[in-house]
Design an enzyme around this catalytic site. Structure first.
Site, PDB file in Angstrom:
ATOM      1  N   TRP A 283     -50.738  -1.334  73.869  1.00  0.00           N
ATOM      2  CA  TRP A 283     -49.542  -1.074  74.683  1.00  0.00           C
ATOM      3  C   TRP A 283     -49.461  -2.070  75.843  1.00  0.00           C
ATOM      4  O   TRP A 283     -49.044  -1.727  76.944  1.00  0.00           O
ATOM      5  CB  TRP A 283     -49.540   0.385  75.182  1.00  0.00           C
ATOM      6  N   HIS A 284     -49.847  -3.324  75.557  1.00  0.00           N
ATOM      7  CA  HIS A 284     -49.861  -4.377  76.571  1.00  0.00           C
ATOM      8  C   HIS A 284     -48.930  -5.526  76.168  1.00  0.00           C
ATOM      9  O   HIS A 284     -49.273  -6.695  76.277  1.00  0.00           O
ATOM     10  CB  HIS A 284     -51.285  -4.914  76.765  1.00  0.00           C
ATOM     11  N   SER A 285     -47.739  -5.216  75.686  1.00  0.00           N
ATOM     12  CA  SER A 285     -46.794  -6.240  75.242  1.00  0.00           C
ATOM     13  C   SER A 285     -46.389  -7.156  76.389  1.00  0.00           C
ATOM     14  O   SER A 285     -46.167  -6.692  77.515  1.00  0.00           O
ATOM     15  CB  SER A 285     -45.549  -5.578  74.656  1.00  0.00           C
TER      16      SER A 285
ATOM     17  N   HIS B 244     -52.667  -7.084  73.313  1.00  0.00           N
ATOM     18  CA  HIS B 244     -54.115  -7.014  73.152  1.00  0.00           C
ATOM     19  C   HIS B 244     -54.394  -6.171  71.918  1.00  0.00           C
ATOM     20  O   HIS B 244     -54.026  -4.991  71.883  1.00  0.00           O
ATOM     21  CB  HIS B 244     -54.769  -6.359  74.378  1.00  0.00           C
TER      22      HIS B 244
END
Length: 620
Positions: free
Chosen positions: A539-541, A323
């Site tokens: 930090w939404h890999s 994101h």
């Protein structure tokens, strides 16, 4: 057994090895160990144990993990990108026991109604996944019991430390712009978008609740569960296969960040065997690298890295998604006790923050998901309108952006005056851009070839231009607004209506309704220039080992089995075939719960009765 930094004597073979101690890995380890005390489980985590770490347990201290010297993050360096003003972006991920749940901002947010349905995978619809979302939580907030759980391991609260004054101010500004205020954005009701007083994975006594605290530590501290073993500060290099391509163990090494390793002409490599199964749960950036080093991936990638092919699975490491995230800081007249700026700026000690309650504060009180109007879609241009028509228009459950407010300046406080600020975060929910990550050599120390893909599609830039404009309109309608912090905004022409301001009183003081700022094409160019220089990760890999047919670039099937081999599963955010319109923490927990259930059914443990007090809301 307590957490150790080496394998216990004689423990050279176990039933199940879990590679990675992040959110999903902790869920699987805890559920399996509680289901069968005879099942011997080893979880190997590259980072340190999170237990007792004050920067983990005290919510306000979470930004300390993002300092350059932090050992609690894994830092991935991406390729230089023309789409990011030639930046070589550095992307951090959680690098200690508990993974991202030990270092994140603790915001509770579930996927939207249609997100799991869009995965188009049997057993993974929203209706299938809601029981797992309920199972994982002890939810203490608005919303009915048909949507939420009350006896799960993860505590979700709404009465932890929050600043009601700014929360109410922010919500009234939201309402002025016509967005609805909703009690429960996580109820999975179709089309339920708007803003809410956010829930947090923070206990009622003001401490972080992370996956290790919720699922693992209660069992490690219980003599009834000697079957769960956790090895920290050790990096998994590869999965080992026998001649039938069955996973039979892993090769690992001590992490030199924590261990002094004697110099040697050969790198230290240790092995441990698995009698039943190996589960890889190293996250969307770590998991594809483990698979490729194990010989599972594209033959072209493996050949270049001098890795023999075990299974040709070309989708490994592709389809990378995140994101895209921006932070917009604003000036305010708030008092020191109403923001975290004094703490982050070094003007307040952690002890003082503990006395006044700020140490238990995440800084975030309001969160929302929103879509543009049809007129706003047209204003974003024909290319964006075409994208909107294809991806969003006919699905009212899909937000374009997520917004969250933070009572502080998020960044290097040495760069700004010692004052008080608030920040609005803008997060793209379903970016069109894609990236990839692949190995360049046979060892975990070899740097990966990583392309975030950020802003490689122009429609993603348009999303964030719109997000900036909405964030600024919200800020302008708050009573606490005193203008923009120039350091964190585009540089507009001096005569522009969008020019930044510095105020002594709020714009709302006159009582007159505000007109929206009218941006010119030149203003939009200034916003785009700033975005390309500063856009980053939420930090939404996810999505690098997607759960979809192998012919479509998939890596795992509906039961999370890796194609082309046996006895190997992936359980983490890398299996998501498509993105979700939410912070991904709860998605990772839910995948962990589903993955644990799949494994238990395969082992005949689905009906096993858990002991009273284990892995419920009272086990902390």
């Amino acid at each position: 057994m307590p957490i150790a930094n080496k394998i216990a004597p004689g423990l050279d073979e176990v039933d199940i090895i879990i590679c990675g101690g992040g959110v999903a890995g902790c869920v699987v380890a805890g559920r399996l160990a509680a289901a069968d005390p005879e099942l011997c489980i080893l979880m190997i985590e590259g980072g340190e144990n999170n237990a007792g770490n004050p920067t983990v347990c005290h919510p306000a201290l979470f930004p300390t993990h993002l300092t350059p010297a932090s050992k609690t993050m894994v830092w991935y360096k991406a390729n230089k990108s023309e789409h990011l003003a030639e930046r070589e972006y550095i992307l951090p991920t959680g690098g200690l026991l508990g993974g991202g749940s030990s270092v994140n901002a603790m915001l509770y947010s579930r996927p939207n109604k249609g997100d799991f349905d869009a995965w188009n995978t049997p057993g993974w619809s929203t209706a299938d996944m809601l029981p797992y979302m309920r199972k994982l939580e002890t939810y203490k907030g608005p919303g009915g019991p048909e949507f939420h759980g009350n006896d799960g391991p993860l505590e979700v609260t709404f009465d932890a430390k929050r600043i009601r004054k700014t929360e109410d101010d922010f919500l009234q500004a939201i309402e002025q712009l016509g967005y609805p205020i909703i009690d429960d954005l996580s109820d999975t009701v179709p089309g339920h978008l708007g803003f809410e007083r956010v829930g947090k994975t923070v206990s009622t006594d003001g401490e972080r609740r992370d996956a290790a605290t919720a699922y693992v530590h209660p069992l490690l501290n219980d003599s009834k569960h000697p079957n769960l073993h956790v090895l920290c500060e050790s990096k998994v290099n590869r999965v080992l296969f026998d001649e039938t391509k069955r996973a039979v163990g892993v090769e690992y090494a001590p992490n030199p960040e924590y261990t002094v390793i004697p110099s040697s002409t050969e790198r230290l490599r240790l092995t441990v065997r698995a009698r039943k199964m190996v589960i890889v749960s190293c996250g969307a950036l770590g998991t594809p690298l483990v698979l490729e080093r194990s010989g599972v991936g594209s033959p072209d990638v493996l050949k270049q890295a001098s890795i023999p092919v075990v299974a040709n699975v070309s989708g490994v490491g592709t389809n990378y998604q995140d994101h895209h995230f921006m932070l917009w800081p604003f000036k305010t007249n708030l008092a020191p006790c109403e923001t975290l700026d004094a703490l982050y700026g070094g003007r307040m000690s952690a002890e003082e923050a503990g006395v006044n309650g700020l140490i238990g504060y995440t800084g975030c009180d309001v969160h929302g998901k929103y879509r543009p109007s049809e007129q706003e879609v047209k204003e974003l241009g024909p290319d964006f309108e075409k994208h909107w028509q294809a991806e969003f228009r006919n699905d009212s459950s899909k937000p374009l952006l997520i917004m969250a407010s933070f009572n502080t300046f998020i960044g290097d406080h040495s760069m700004v005056p010692a004052e008080a600020y608030f920040t609005i975060g803008s997060c793209s929910t379903y970016p069109h851009s894609r990236g990839h990550i692949h190995i360049t050599g046979p060892d975990w120390e070899d740097p990966p070839e990583f392309d975030t893909g950020f802003f490689s599609e122009d429609v993603d830039v348009k999303m964030q231009i719109f997000g900036y404009k909405v964030a600024r309109e919200v800020a302008r309608r708050t009573a606490l607004y005193r203008g923009e912090l120039p350091l964190g905004h585009p540089e507009f022409p001096a005569d522009s209506r969008a020019a930044l301001v510095d105020l002594d009183t709020p714009l709302t003081a006159s009582g007159k309704s505000l007109e929206k700022i009218k941006y010119t094409a030149e203003d939009d160019q200034a916003i785009e220039k700033y975005l390309r220089k500063h856009v980053g990760t939420t930090w939404h890999s996810m999505a690098t080992c997607a759960m979809k047919p192998r012919s479509q670039g998939g890596v795992v099937d509906k039961d999370l089995n890796v194609f082309g081999v046996q006895g190997l599963k992936v359980v983490d955010l890398s299996i998501c075939p498509k993105n979700v319109g939410a912070n991904t923490q709860i998605t990772a927990y839910t995948i962990g719960e589903k993955g644990a259930d799949i494994v238990m059914q395969e082992l005949g443990l689905a009906g096993a009765k858990q002991e009273d007090g284990q892995l419920n809301g009272h086990a902390h």
